[in-house]
Each structure stands twice: as structure tokens, then as C-alpha cells.
Design an enzyme around this catalytic site. Structure first.
Site, PDB file in Angstrom:
ATOM      1  N   VAL B  11     -13.563   0.058 -28.580  1.00 38.57           N
ATOM      2  CA  VAL B  11     -14.286  -1.001 -28.797  1.00 38.57           C
ATOM      3  C   VAL B  11     -15.843  -0.684 -28.997  1.00 38.57           C
ATOM      4  O   VAL B  11     -16.529  -0.877 -30.043  1.00 38.57           O
ATOM      5  CB  VAL B  11     -14.320  -2.410 -28.114  1.00 38.57           C
ATOM      6  CG1 VAL B  11     -15.066  -3.210 -28.400  1.00 38.57           C
ATOM      7  CG2 VAL B  11     -12.853  -2.799 -28.032  1.00 38.57           C
ATOM      8  N   LYS B 100     -12.647  -9.401 -21.374  1.00 34.78           N
ATOM      9  CA  LYS B 100     -11.781 -10.754 -20.813  1.00 34.78           C
ATOM     10  C   LYS B 100     -11.899 -10.746 -19.585  1.00 34.78           C
ATOM     11  O   LYS B 100     -11.748 -11.832 -18.772  1.00 34.78           O
ATOM     12  CB  LYS B 100     -10.487 -10.738 -21.603  1.00 34.78           C
ATOM     13  CG  LYS B 100      -9.651  -9.873 -21.386  1.00 34.78           C
ATOM     14  CD  LYS B 100      -8.746  -9.650 -22.807  1.00 34.78           C
ATOM     15  CE  LYS B 100      -8.002  -8.276 -22.676  1.00 34.78           C
ATOM     16  NZ  LYS B 100      -8.242  -7.410 -23.728  1.00 34.78           N
ATOM     17  N   VAL B 127     -11.460 -13.071 -26.486  1.00 30.28           N
ATOM     18  CA  VAL B 127     -10.486 -13.693 -26.944  1.00 30.28           C
ATOM     19  C   VAL B 127     -10.011 -13.765 -28.487  1.00 30.28           C
ATOM     20  O   VAL B 127     -11.114 -14.121 -29.142  1.00 30.28           O
ATOM     21  CB  VAL B 127     -10.453 -15.336 -26.661  1.00 30.28           C
ATOM     22  CG1 VAL B 127      -9.361 -16.217 -27.143  1.00 30.28           C
ATOM     23  CG2 VAL B 127     -10.885 -15.493 -25.358  1.00 30.28           C
ATOM     24  N   GLY B 129      -9.782 -11.135 -30.161  1.00 30.73           N
ATOM     25  CA  GLY B 129     -10.386  -9.876 -30.673  1.00 30.73           C
ATOM     26  C   GLY B 129     -11.464 -10.525 -32.010  1.00 30.73           C
ATOM     27  O   GLY B 129     -12.592 -11.110 -31.696  1.00 30.73           O
ATOM     28  N   GLU B 185       0.164   0.116 -24.020  1.00 33.32           N
ATOM     29  CA  GLU B 185      -0.164   1.291 -23.433  1.00 33.32           C
ATOM     30  C   GLU B 185       1.098   1.999 -22.657  1.00 33.32           C
ATOM     31  O   GLU B 185       2.009   1.338 -22.607  1.00 33.32           O
ATOM     32  CB  GLU B 185      -1.291   0.902 -22.277  1.00 33.32           C
ATOM     33  CG  GLU B 185      -2.493   0.447 -22.893  1.00 33.32           C
ATOM     34  CD  GLU B 185      -3.738  -0.203 -22.079  1.00 33.32           C
ATOM     35  OE1 GLU B 185      -3.859   0.643 -20.980  1.00 33.32           O
ATOM     36  OE2 GLU B 185      -4.116  -1.145 -22.304  1.00 33.32           O
ATOM     37  N   ASP B 196      -2.930 -10.317 -19.503  1.00 34.45           N
ATOM     38  CA  ASP B 196      -3.830 -10.361 -20.471  1.00 34.45           C
ATOM     39  C   ASP B 196      -3.780 -11.486 -21.073  1.00 34.45           C
ATOM     40  O   ASP B 196      -5.021 -12.347 -21.116  1.00 34.45           O
ATOM     41  CB  ASP B 196      -3.371  -9.189 -21.516  1.00 34.45           C
ATOM     42  CG  ASP B 196      -4.578  -9.186 -22.575  1.00 34.45           C
ATOM     43  OD1 ASP B 196      -5.536  -8.675 -22.632  1.00 34.45           O
ATOM     44  OD2 ASP B 196      -4.248  -9.659 -23.738  1.00 34.45           O
ATOM     45  N   LYS B 200      -6.979 -14.657 -21.163  1.00 34.96           N
ATOM     46  CA  LYS B 200      -7.639 -15.341 -22.298  1.00 34.96           C
ATOM     47  C   LYS B 200      -7.577 -16.868 -22.194  1.00 34.96           C
ATOM     48  O   LYS B 200      -8.393 -17.569 -22.670  1.00 34.96           O
ATOM     49  CB  LYS B 200      -7.051 -14.852 -23.682  1.00 34.96           C
ATOM     50  CG  LYS B 200      -7.249 -13.304 -23.780  1.00 34.96           C
ATOM     51  CD  LYS B 200      -6.299 -12.563 -24.668  1.00 34.96           C
ATOM     52  CE  LYS B 200      -6.910 -11.222 -25.049  1.00 34.96           C
ATOM     53  NZ  LYS B 200      -5.920 -10.466 -25.754  1.00 34.96           N
ATOM     54  N   GLY B 298      -7.722  -4.271 -31.855  1.00 30.27           N
ATOM     55  CA  GLY B 298      -8.078  -3.221 -32.675  1.00 30.27           C
ATOM     56  C   GLY B 298      -9.893  -2.881 -32.781  1.00 30.27           C
ATOM     57  O   GLY B 298     -10.522  -3.691 -32.426  1.00 30.27           O
TER      58      GLY B 298
END
Lengths: 410, 410
Positions: B11, B100, B127, B129, B185, B196, B200, B298
Site C-alpha cells: 500500500v 484497520k 475498510v 480498500g 497469504e 480481518d 472492519k 489491492g
């Protein structure tokens, strides 16, 4: 903070209702001292309204009231909305409107006045009703170059098409049902001929591409020519027919916008937007495709978008926070006739085999589609990708073939 | 305007790339003098990076640089992200993060510091992306009382479920494919166990309902127990299985949040959110249902959300513009066990007819579902609506029946 509302129709009365109903929440969440409706301008009488002591028939009561810093315009139409809104802005009052006709016709000028006065002219509710669209596009996507927008922007036509697609209802019956449900007006021209969607795509195109796009410059076609045969062929090709407003950048950095029916993939994000729901797809060069979905019309949804703009004006205490764009420029637009596309074509031939040969001669790679119980002399096919103008000419020139429907693929 | 970026992973490097790629557009559209990355903090070496002269390994280079008014945190994890972000805010620098875990763990405290300093702590990218979610909820829906949020918040699990639903792929194969495609992953625990998504939904619940909701307080269940049998039964009942994070107001004004698989209507707006896409549904008391859809992760999508927040900080020249919420309160939460729901149940019985009789005795109105080629001793049914705790107890008590899957309906 005092506001005035011009127009006490469906949306205007909804604005008063939302401000009243959610007042304590709005004031608390946004750290306001208060938010109160001081005047409501309407020529009609509302003796039973809870706001009955706030009504006035005189615009001067609003424009001359120093306490009123924010004016909501929910009258609709161009006159006198344009004159009143312009006067408010020139008097240093921020204006919030749901009036897409006004923004599509005079957005550039009104934004310019607001900019000069360092106040706000906001119109979230003018596109997508209650769906947050304008602000997410202008602020959250500020980091993107936007390459394309496509929207199901009119709930009435989407309701009609949904009934045709899912219940095999004829266009006439579906329109009648829409009228019975209050989704379509007695004179449905603005909706079914695409004029309403046209105003909205003009606003979105102006916002995304930076220059005012006027409705008169945008090719606009409604849904009146769509038949159940087209719906069925589309389905057999894995598509659904939707009325789309689209705007995109052409390779030479011009803007190409249009409103017309389109065949879209039945698995894509716009395909399952049904009934009176609206959705706007935005394509940014960093974020990719983003879609905003919700009820595109209705009293409280639209009012909630208006009130959100009012809150933004109140929170920013009159300082300009909104978007802006430039005046329209010659040569800024390019016709969709000059863009690459594929077309769905349905028509009739007296000699089917001969016509198919002619189609194959004109369009290498044309894909024929079939449907059950089709008339014997009916042919439907999808052209390969080419400049639209050339495709249209070629379709007209197919020997022994009389085309009935031509719809773009999106 | 100078900024610093802490963390040059996926990112963080995307943020540098978007700022560089769209720089002239960003500066022009937002009336900025300039927007330039001055420092990038990372312990690794990037000798081939176009930003190679901006790297530092020393946080002091950022915290002590008066020119840097905005700091981007894209390190991930709690340490040292928390310490660094807190220090930046205390030094009067606005912070934008995509982290997050940080926001879910320390959002209240960090927002409080930002508020006291009149600067911004923004986290749109944490949240959904690249999908604008946080800002539309906080600003555009400012006029609504939000009653419910539901989101497909994790792309990895949504990709796996999509493969199970559309291609009949086993969970193991779909996970393997997700890993091969870089969507999951090597250690997929955080995704497939729902952690995850839990972070969020905590952020969304805090934002929508006004008090911090901590991940440890939210029942969280992933997708590891879902089988192809469940997927098939759901389909035959007109539903699809999605991993949902949900939060809603209970009748007594408490907040009920959870992360778990749910059967949702296959015609609803979340059902066709497929592959790695995310979507967030928000229900407001004026606007009704609104859905935001797009790529939830992404490099460039997430970076574009970070940069939009950076632009907001830059445009507001350091003045607080963002959202805030209060500290968690005792008794603010209510367990989903106490809420009304319907459940899908699949299990085995040695004596099918007897078990069905027992199920009918326990659950008046239970709907049985079938699937082709089911094992002879398998039963699946939908319970009527009742308090979840009571339903679970009743399922356990069904004589002659061994339940394998229990999934809520949404």
C-alpha cells in the site's frame, strides 16, 4: 443555524420532515448549535402542516433575511428556480438543490457565483436521489483520473425494464404498472424518453471531466423501442438490457456521453440493479470500478441527501467546500458515433439464408443469437467491434434485411 | 504541501505511485500549491526505487520535520505503528492510515488526540480498500439515523466462497487457488477465520453507532466449516452463503455486531458481489438501503483511498474535518444470541423419519430443504424466527439428530 426551503412538494416536505425527525441526532453528530427551518416558500396553502407558521409566498422574506445562510431549492423546473437560486447565491447564501434540470442547465454559472462568493452550491440529491454519489466522486476519488462513468439513473425506466426481463411483461403493461404504483407520472415522457437520465449524466460528466456538458449536446434515446424479443435475445446471449447514461474519455481526451439502452453482462455489477433502484459505476485509474447503489428517488431518500448537503454547509460555516467545473468548450465533446462499440441487431428477412450470408459478408465474426418460437423470418446477431457510425451504415446496407432494433453493448 | 509515508510495502509504495502518477491532476483539481512526498520510512533498502533519495530508517526525521504536516501510516500491525501515529498526532501532524488493526484497537484514543489538536486522523482505506465507505457514511448520511450495516468485508474469503458457489470447488482447493493468485497469504488465518472482517465491522460499527467497538467483544466465525453441501442446500433455498460482518441497533438501543457466514437472498444487492470484490450495505432511517461496491484490496485501489484522505487533509489545511466517536461503554453491546434470527441447519440422523418428526416437534414451521445425491441420512432445514440462544439450545436437543452446520439467515 436557520435555513429556508423553497418548494414544499414531495422532496421539500421531506427535507422539513428529516430535519425535524432527526434534529437532535443531526445537531449532536455535527456539533451544530441548532438547525431550524425558518421559512418555507410555496404558493399553495398547507393549513394542516406542522410547519404552517413558516410558510410564505414572498421570496423577499427569504432573500432579505440575514439570519438565513442556507437556502434549499426543491421547486424543480427552471423558472423561477434559476432566478431565485442565482439571487440567493449573489446575496451570499449557500444553496442546496435537488433540481437536476437546474444543475444540468446552469451548473457552471451557479458554481462560479458560489466560488466567487466563497459559499456553497451543492446538489448531491440531483443524481441518484439518496445515494451518495456526487460527494464520493468529487472527494473520495480525488486521487483518481476518472476514465468512465455508467449509471442506471432513472428508476421508472429501470422498473419497467425489470418487469420486462423478469416477468415477460410488455412495455405498455409495465408502464401502466409503474404509473399505478406512483413510480411514473401521467405523462412519462421525461422518464421513458431518457431526458431525466440525460440531465443526470450531464451533471456526472461535468463533475468527472471538468467541463460543463449540456443536455442538448448529448444523444438521448429512451426505452420505447425495446421489445420483449430484444429482452429474450439479450438473455440468451448472457446479457440484460438496461437504460444507461454513460460518459467516458475518448483516446484524444474528449468526452463522449450518451443515454441509450445497452446490453450489459448479466453477471456484472449493474445487471442486478432492479426495480426502482439506481446505481452509478465509476472507473478510476487507481481504484478501478466502484459502484454506488440505492434508491434513486422517493421523498425521504432524496430529502436525506439534501439534508446531508445542508449539514455540510452548516458545518463549513459558509466557506466553500464543494466541487466546481469549467464552462463547456467547443470540441470538448466527441459523438458516440465515432467510438468503438459492438451492436446487437434484430430484424427481418424474406430469405433468411441469403440475409445471413449478407450479414456474414458485412461483419466477419458476427455472432447469431436464437430464441424459442421466433418468427421464421427473424434474425438477431451481434456485430464485431468497430466505429459505431460505420457499423450503422453497414447494417443499413445489408441486402435482403430490414433491421428493427439496434442496441449497443456495454 | 509535504507529506511523509511510513512503510513502503504494497500500500505504501502504491501511495507514492498514485501521488506521483496523478500529481498534476490532484494539485489542479484541489487547488493545492503542490503535493510532494518528502520522507519514506522503511527499514529495508530500495536501491532501485524512483523515490530512493527519500528513504529514511529514522522516525525522528519525520516527527522533527516542521515541513511535514501530513503523515501516511501504511506499516500495518500495532507496533510500532501505534507509537508512531500517536507521536505524530501529538506533534500536530494529521495522520492518514490504511491500518484497520490500528483503528480497531486504538481508534477512539487516536481520534480524541486529533480532535484536541484540531487536526485529522483519517482511515478511509481501512475498510473496503478503495471503495469510498467511511466518508460517505459519515458525511453524506449525516442526516440519517443508521439502523444496520452489513458488509462483505474480506476479499479472500469472498473469492473462496465464490469458487465454491459457482464452480463447486472445495474450500481447500479454492484456498489454494486464492494463495496461487496472491489473494491469500501463506498463513491465511486472519482472513479465513474472520479476524480481518471483524476489525472492519468494528470500525464501521464505531462510526455508525457512535461508540468504540473492540474486536475482542465481537463473536467472530470464519468460513472454515462451510461445506459444498451447505452451498448446495443454500442454493436450493434461493440463497447464497457469504461471510458477513453485521452490526445493528437492538430494540433497546444497544449495538449487536458479529462476523459469521450467513445465507442471503440470491436476488439481493450483496448476493452478486463476487470474487475479491467487497460491498457494504448501510440502512438509514431516511435513505433506506445504500450499497457501496468495489475492490476491497489491492495496491492501487487502497492507495487511492489513502491519497483521497491526504488530499482532504491538505485541502482543509490541518483543520479537523473528520469523524469521531466516543469510548466504548459497558452495556453498549448486546450478544447476537439475544437477537431474533432464523437458522439453516444441516445434520445427520440414523432414523430420518423419526428425526424429522422431532424437528417438527421442536420447530413448528421448519422448512426442509433437499439436494440431489444427498447421503441418505442427511437432513437440512430452516428454523422459524426466534431468539438465537433458544434456537441453538433446541437444535442441540433434537432427538436422534446430530447437527453439522448451523448458519444464520440474513
Amino acid at each position: 443555524m436557520y435555513i429556508a426551503i423553497m418548494g414544499h412538494g414531495v422532496v421539500g416536505s421531506g427535507v422539513a420532515e428529516v430535519i425535524s425527525k432527526n434534529n437532535s441526532l443531526i445537531v449532536k453528530h455535527n456539533n451544530l448549535d441548532s438547525l431550524e427551518v425558518k421559512h418555507i416558500l410555496d404558493l399553495r396553502e398547507f393549513p394542516d402542516s406542522p410547519y404552517k407558521d413558516k410558510f410564505t409566498k414572498d421570496f423577499n422574506d427569504i432573500i432579505n433575511d440575514e439570519d438565513v445562510k442556507i437556502v434549499v431549492e426543491t421547486m424543480g423546473g427552471l423558472n423561477p428556480a434559476y432566478k431565485f437560486v442565482k439571487a440567493c447565491l449573489e446575496a451570499g447564501k449557500s444553496v442546496v438543490t435537488s433540481n437536476k434540470e437546474l444543475v444540468a442547465a446552469h451548473g457552471y454559472e451557479l458554481l462560479k457565483i458560489a466560488g466567487e462568493k466563497n459559499i456553497n452550491f451543492l446538489f448531491e440529491a440531483s443524481v441518484g436521489g439518496g445515494i451518495p454519489v456526487i460527494r464520493p466522486i468529487s472527494r473520495c476519488m480525488a486521487a483518481n483520473e476518472i476514465t468512465r462513468i455508467a449509471g442506471i439513473l432513472n428508476g421508472t425506466t429501470n422498473f419497467i425494464l425489470t418487469k420486462m426481463i423478469t416477468e415477460n411483461m410488455s412495455l405498455e403493461d409495465a408502464l401502466k404498472l409503474a404509473q399505478d404504483n406512483g413510480y411514473a407520472e401521467k405523462d412519462p415522457t421525461n422518464d421513458i424518453e431518457g431526458f431525466d437520465a440525460c440531465r443526470k449524466i450531464c451533471i456526472l460528466a461535468s463533475l468527472c471531466f471538468g467541463r460543463h456538458v449540456y443536455p442538448d449536446d448529448i444523444p438521448t434515446q429512451g426505452i420505447t423501442k425495446i421489445t420483449l424479443a430484444d429482452v429474450e435475445y439479450a438473455k440468451n446471449y448472457g446479457k440484460v438490457i438496461k437504460l444507461l447514461g454513460t460518459a467516458m474519455r475518448s483516446p484524444d481526451e474528449k468526452v463522449c456521453a450518451e443515454v441509450s439502452p445497452a446490453l450489459i453482462d448479466s453477471t456484472g455489477p449493474l445487471a442486478n440493479v432492479n426495480d426502482v433502484f439506481n446505481a452509478v459505476l465509476v472507473d478510476g485509474n487507481a481504484v478501478g470500478e466502484v459502484v454506488f447503489y440505492g434508491k434513486g428517488a422517493g421523498k425521504l431518500p432524496t430529502a436525506s441527501a439534501v439534508v446531508a448537503d445542508v449539514i455540510d454547509c452548516a458545518v463549513s460555516k459558509g466557506t466553500k467546500i464543494g466541487y466546481t467545473w469549467g464552462e463547456a468548450a467547443e470540441n470538448n465533446l466527441v459523438s458516440s458515433s465515432e467510438m468503438l462499440t459492438r451492436l446487437y441487431v434484430r430484424g427481418f428477412a424474406s430469405d433468411i439464408e441469403k440475409a445471413k450470408e449478407n450479414i456474414k459478408d458485412k461483419f466477419a465474426g458476427a455472432e447469431f443469437i436464437t430464441r424459442e418460437n421466433a418468427p421464421e423470418n427473424e434474425i438477431a446477431f451481434i456485430t464485431p467491434s468497430d466505429i459505431k457510425r460505420k457499423l450503422i451504415k453497414d447494417i443499413e446496407e445489408i441486402g435482403n434485411f430490414d433491421s428493427q432494433s439496434v442496441i449497443r453493448l456495454f
